[in-house]
Every structure is written in C-alpha cells, then in structure tokens.
Design an enzyme around this catalytic site. Structure first.
Site, PDB file in Angstrom:
ATOM      1  CD  GLU A 368     -16.202  47.330  16.800  1.00 37.22           C
ATOM      2  OE1 GLU A 368     -16.944  47.433  17.782  1.00 37.22           O
ATOM      3  OE2 GLU A 368     -15.044  46.878  16.871  1.00 37.22           O
TER       4      GLU A 368
HETATM    5  N1  CAA Z   1     -29.489  43.558  21.395  1.00 34.05           N
HETATM    6  C1  CAA Z   1     -30.205  42.416  21.295  1.00 34.05           C
HETATM    7  N2  CAA Z   1     -30.976  42.111  20.218  1.00 34.05           N
HETATM    8  C2  CAA Z   1     -31.014  42.998  19.222  1.00 34.05           C
HETATM    9  C3  CAA Z   1     -30.290  44.207  19.244  1.00 34.05           C
HETATM   10  C4  CAA Z   1     -29.501  44.475  20.390  1.00 34.05           C
HETATM   11  N3  CAA Z   1     -28.767  45.574  20.518  1.00 34.05           N
HETATM   12  N4  CAA Z   1     -30.518  44.887  18.102  1.00 34.05           N
HETATM   13  C5  CAA Z   1     -31.377  44.122  17.373  1.00 34.05           C
HETATM   14  N5  CAA Z   1     -31.664  42.991  18.050  1.00 34.05           N
HETATM   15  C6  CAA Z   1     -32.563  41.906  17.665  1.00 34.05           C
HETATM   16  C7  CAA Z   1     -33.973  42.428  17.416  1.00 34.05           C
HETATM   17  O1  CAA Z   1     -34.708  42.477  18.609  1.00 34.05           O
HETATM   18  C8  CAA Z   1     -34.522  41.401  16.450  1.00 34.05           C
HETATM   19  O2  CAA Z   1     -34.853  40.234  17.157  1.00 34.05           O
HETATM   20  P1  CAA Z   1     -36.338  39.548  17.065  1.00 34.05           P
HETATM   21  O3  CAA Z   1     -36.492  39.141  15.648  1.00 34.05           O
HETATM   22  O4  CAA Z   1     -36.277  38.419  18.014  1.00 34.05           O
HETATM   23  O5  CAA Z   1     -37.309  40.617  17.447  1.00 34.05           O
HETATM   24  C9  CAA Z   1     -33.312  41.024  15.611  1.00 34.05           C
HETATM   25  O6  CAA Z   1     -32.165  41.364  16.394  1.00 34.05           O
HETATM   26  C10 CAA Z   1     -33.255  41.777  14.291  1.00 34.05           C
HETATM   27  O7  CAA Z   1     -33.184  43.144  14.608  1.00 34.05           O
HETATM   28  P2  CAA Z   1     -33.695  44.304  13.641  1.00 34.05           P
HETATM   29  O8  CAA Z   1     -35.010  43.926  13.038  1.00 34.05           O
HETATM   30  O9  CAA Z   1     -33.614  45.578  14.406  1.00 34.05           O
HETATM   31  O10 CAA Z   1     -32.589  44.247  12.489  1.00 34.05           O
HETATM   32  P3  CAA Z   1     -32.331  45.229  11.283  1.00 34.05           P
HETATM   33  O11 CAA Z   1     -32.165  44.434  10.068  1.00 34.05           O
HETATM   34  O12 CAA Z   1     -33.352  46.345  11.267  1.00 34.05           O
HETATM   35  O13 CAA Z   1     -30.854  45.819  11.633  1.00 34.05           O
HETATM   36  C11 CAA Z   1     -29.207  47.304  12.524  1.00 34.05           C
HETATM   37  C12 CAA Z   1     -30.597  46.656  12.666  1.00 34.05           C
HETATM   38  C13 CAA Z   1     -29.071  48.152  13.788  1.00 34.05           C
HETATM   39  C14 CAA Z   1     -29.101  48.190  11.299  1.00 34.05           C
HETATM   40  C15 CAA Z   1     -28.114  46.204  12.511  1.00 34.05           C
HETATM   41  O14 CAA Z   1     -28.187  45.421  11.337  1.00 34.05           O
HETATM   42  C16 CAA Z   1     -26.712  46.754  12.637  1.00 34.05           C
HETATM   43  O15 CAA Z   1     -26.261  47.070  13.739  1.00 34.05           O
HETATM   44  N6  CAA Z   1     -25.974  46.892  11.501  1.00 34.05           N
HETATM   45  C17 CAA Z   1     -24.574  47.291  11.536  1.00 34.05           C
HETATM   46  C18 CAA Z   1     -23.675  46.112  11.692  1.00 34.05           C
HETATM   47  C19 CAA Z   1     -22.302  46.498  12.156  1.00 34.05           C
HETATM   48  O16 CAA Z   1     -22.135  47.219  13.125  1.00 34.05           O
HETATM   49  N7  CAA Z   1     -21.306  45.960  11.486  1.00 34.05           N
HETATM   50  C20 CAA Z   1     -19.957  46.163  11.891  1.00 34.05           C
HETATM   51  C21 CAA Z   1     -19.138  44.993  11.494  1.00 34.05           C
HETATM   52  S1  CAA Z   1     -18.062  44.405  12.699  1.00 34.05           S
HETATM   53  C22 CAA Z   1     -16.668  45.365  12.584  1.00 34.05           C
HETATM   54  O17 CAA Z   1     -16.617  46.407  12.036  1.00 34.05           O
HETATM   55  C23 CAA Z   1     -15.580  44.749  13.331  1.00 34.05           C
HETATM   56  C24 CAA Z   1     -14.200  45.138  13.033  1.00 34.05           C
HETATM   57  O18 CAA Z   1     -13.451  44.321  12.516  1.00 34.05           O
HETATM   58  C25 CAA Z   1     -13.659  46.409  13.565  1.00 34.05           C
END
Ligand code: CAA
Length: 384
Positions: A368
């Site tokens: 996550e």
């Molecule tokens: N809420 C709403 N929108 C959001 C947001 C949030 N918290 N965070 C980003 N966004 C939106 C941005 O505003 C942007 O939208 P616009 O293009 O309209 O402006 C879009 O999403 C893209 O955002 P970023 O440019 O910030 O994206 P990024 O490529 O820089 O990535 C990141 C940001 C925080 C690294 C993200 O990719 C991330 O959280 N990565 C980790 C993923 C993760 O947690 N994976 C876990 C897998 S699930 C799991 O583990 C489940 C399980 O089985 C236990």
C-alpha cells in the site's frame, strides 16, 4: 480535544481482542508454517460485522467509524497479521471505494455481499488489483489494458502481489484505457474472478503474512460489462490514490498492532526471565528498550487515530495517513527486532511468536505504498 473512546468503541476493541485470542491465536504458528489461508477466522470476522465495518447498514455494513476500525485492526494484528490484512483490504481498498464511487446497481450487486463477507453462506471478499510486474511504486505506468468494445471492455494484462488473490470473488482492477492520456486514461473495473479468461497464478512463498494468499492474476481477453466500470471515464487513477489514502490507515494500524503485540510479549518475558541474579526487567538496558518501544508505539497510535478521526470528519487525511503508515511501519520493524533481541535465543524460535511478528512487520513498510512513497506523499503535501 479529548482522548477518551466512546463506550461503543471500547466494546468493539474488546470484541476484536476476544476474537484474536480465541479464534486467531490457536493454530497461528501452523497456519504461518503451512501458508494456510485463515478461512475459518475470516468467516468469523464476517459474522462479527468486521468485513464491512465502515459501510452503511443500507449496503450490508456495520456503520462503524474509522477510529473503531483502527482499534479492531490493532487488536487482531497483535495476534495474526494474515487475518488482519485480509480484513483491511476488504474494508479499505474494496468496500470503501465501491461505496464512495460505485453506482447504486454496483453497490446493491457487489458492495452488499462484500460488506457482509459472505454470500449464500460462502466466503465473499474482494481484492484490489493495481500493482503490476513493472508498476509498483510507479503506479501510473499501467500495462494492463481495457479496450473499449461495443458493450464491454476487453481486459488483458498481469497483476502482481495481489492480497486475497485466490480467496476473493470480486476484483477491482485498475487498467489503462487510453495510453495517450497518461494517468487520466486509467479506469477501474469490477471483475468477477470466475469470468472466462481470468487465471490465478501460483501462491507466492512469502517471508511474512504467510497465511494471507498473495498471487499474480492474469487476464486474457476478459470481457468486462460496461456497467462494471466505476465512476466517470478516466477516474481510475484518482480512485486508486483516494482508496489507498484510506487503506494506509488500515496498514498503519496493522503495523501498530504488530508492534504492540511484540512489545507486550517482550514486556511479559522480561518480567519472568532471570539473568545475572534478577529478572531482566531490572536491567536498565532492557528498561530503556521497553521505554523506547512504548513511546514509539504510543506515537504511532496517535498518528493512526488522528488520520482516522480526520477521515471520520470528512477532512483531507492524505498526509496524515501517510505519516501514520511510515511511522507505524518503521516502529513495527524496529520494535519486533528489539523484541526478538530481548527474548535472546527464544526469540529466534517459532513458539515465542516474536520472530513471526518480525517477519510480518516487514511487509508494512512495502505494501500500500513503500515508506519511500509515503515520504513522497508527505513532502508533496508539505511543499504544495
Ligand atoms: N487523491 C486524489 N488524486 C490524486 C492523489 C490523491 N491522493 N494523488 C495523486 N492524485 C492525482 C494527481 O492530482 C494527478 O491528477 P491530475 O493529472 O488530474 O493532476 C494524478 O493523480 C497523477 O498524480 P501524480 O502526478 O502525483 O502521480 P505520480 O506518478 O507522481 O505518482 C505516487 C504519485 C504517490 C508515487 C503514486 O504513484 C503512488 O501512490 N504509488 C504507490 C502505489 C501503491 O501504493 N501501491 C500499492 C499497491 S496496492 C496494495 O499493496 C494492496 C494490497 O494488496 C495490500
């Protein structure tokens, strides 16, 4: 500001504590060793109403608050983090998103049985399919595609590290529908596991949370009805980010529980074990370890509660949930390692439970969103 729980929250915590002691503790070592999915325990969690804790009773849920969810997650994770991850994924990553963004039909058809955790007397839970072989932290780099056809989408691709991969009946699948639009060309779909073209690959052989079933899922020309897309076109990435912000409160409270479980074991052991003519709790080196553990655990608990409270107040909890997750997971790793150290040689063998908690703690720094991703989220919030 007050630090008192309500009577209802205390009752929920006690119910979770009893459940963990009575239903999860027996056989936890064997389930870990055999990588056995805790189906019986999850069915009992469903009976308690803990598989859809925060879902409205209108959709089969228990209508509890997020603070209660944190309390329950902590108690269950003290004993068996394989049970609590299944609970966390169903509650935060599956039910929450469906309730927040699903259509009325989707809620009636899927959310209601998912929140109850059973359908026709059988286990009925969900999984969240975002990660891919080459899209983990870099979640926008989705390779799974959903091609729009006349009355359905055609889904192709591979998802990795899927919690509840084989035990789930319903998948929420994130997929690219238009590569040219980047993260705005991503959608989320409800896919039934028994759809033709869905393959559940072999179970991963893991370091920790070994009872939880983690699989890769393969999609080959899977027809997904158009009505199974959640929300408007292009909302899938935002859906994933918002869902994960809440999910991180669940994993933070899992880490909190793993840490406090290890601390309680170390405290108990230090009162019994004698060395150099006295119980080891009388040695300052042990006292200081226990003091640091207790302090870091309390700080983790407060961060979890703050994020949960903000969510319950409909405030923005994105930064708080990342702070809770990064701090609680690092506390879990550190505390469990110290708990093994306090136990000495006994800590290195399975009967004393702390080695399992140490292995289970590691994943809380990874899934996550890794600790590094949490720091990205926090720093972006600070600097915006
Ligand atoms: N809420 C709403 N929108 C959001 C947001 C949030 N918290 N965070 C980003 N966004 C939106 C941005 O505003 C942007 O939208 P616009 O293009 O309209 O402006 C879009 O999403 C893209 O955002 P970023 O440019 O910030 O994206 P990024 O490529 O820089 O990535 C990141 C940001 C925080 C690294 C993200 O990719 C991330 O959280 N990565 C980790 C993923 C993760 O947690 N994976 C876990 C897998 S699930 C799991 O583990 C489940 C399980 O089985 C236990």
């Amino acid at each position: 500001m007050h630090f008192e729980f309500t009577e209802e929250q205390k009752m929920i915590r006690q119910a979770a504590k009893d459940f963990a002691r009575n239903e999860c503790l027996p056989g936890v070592i064997e389930r870990d060793e055999k990588q056995q999915f805790p189906k019986e325990q999850v069915m009992k969690l469903a009976e308690l109403g803990f598989m859809g804790m925060m879902v409205s009773p209108d959709y089969g849920g228990s209508g509890m608050d997020t603070v209660s969810y944190v309390l329950a997650m902590e108690e269950i994770s003290k004993i068996d983090a394989s049970v609590s991850v299944c609970m966390s994924v169903n509650n935060s990553l599956v039910c929450w998103g469906l309730e927040a963004y699903g259509s009325e039909e989707q809620k009636k058809k899927y959310l209601t049985p998912l929140a109850q955790g059973t359908k026709d007397g059988e286990l009925y839970i969900g999984a969240f399919l975002l990660s891919e072989p080459e899209a983990g932290s870099d979640a926008t780099s989705q390779r799974t595609t959903a091609e729009e056809m006349d009355d359905h989408y055609l889904l192709n691709g591979t998802k990795n590290w899927i919690t509840n991969g084989s035990s789930a009946s319903v998948y929420l699948v994130i997929a690219q529908t238009d590569v040219s639009k980047g993260s705005r060309g991503i959608n989320v779909f409800i896919v039934e596991k028994n759809s033709p073209g869905v393959t559940v690959a072999a179970k991963e052989n893991k370091l920790g949370i070994r009872g939880s079933d983690t699989h890769s899922i393969l999609f080959t020309d899977v027809k997904v009805p158009k009505e199974n897309r959640i929300a408007e076109d292009g909302f899938g990435f935002k859906f994933a980010m918002r869902t994960l912000a809440g999910g991180r409160i669940g994993i933070a409270s899992q880490a909190l529980g793993i840490a406090s479980g290890a601390y309680e074991l170390a405290l108990g052991y230090s009162k019994q074990r004698r060395a150099f003519g006295t119980e080891i709790m009388n040695h300052q080196i042990i006292q200081f370890k226990l003091a640091d553990m207790a302090t870091r655990i309390e700080a983790s608990r407060l961060l979890c509660m703050k994020a949960a409270w903000e969510k319950d107040q409909n405030l923005d909890y994105t930064m708080s949930s990342s702070m809770a997750k990064v701090y609680a997971s690092e506390t879990a790793m550190w505390t469990t390692t110290e708990a093994v150290q306090i136990h000495g040689g006994y800590g290195f063998v399975k009967e004393y439970h702390v080695e399992r908690l140490m292995r289970d703690a590691k994943i809380t720094q990874i899934y996550e969103g890794t600790s590094e991703v949490q720091r990205i989220v926090i720093s972006r919030s600070i600097l915006k």
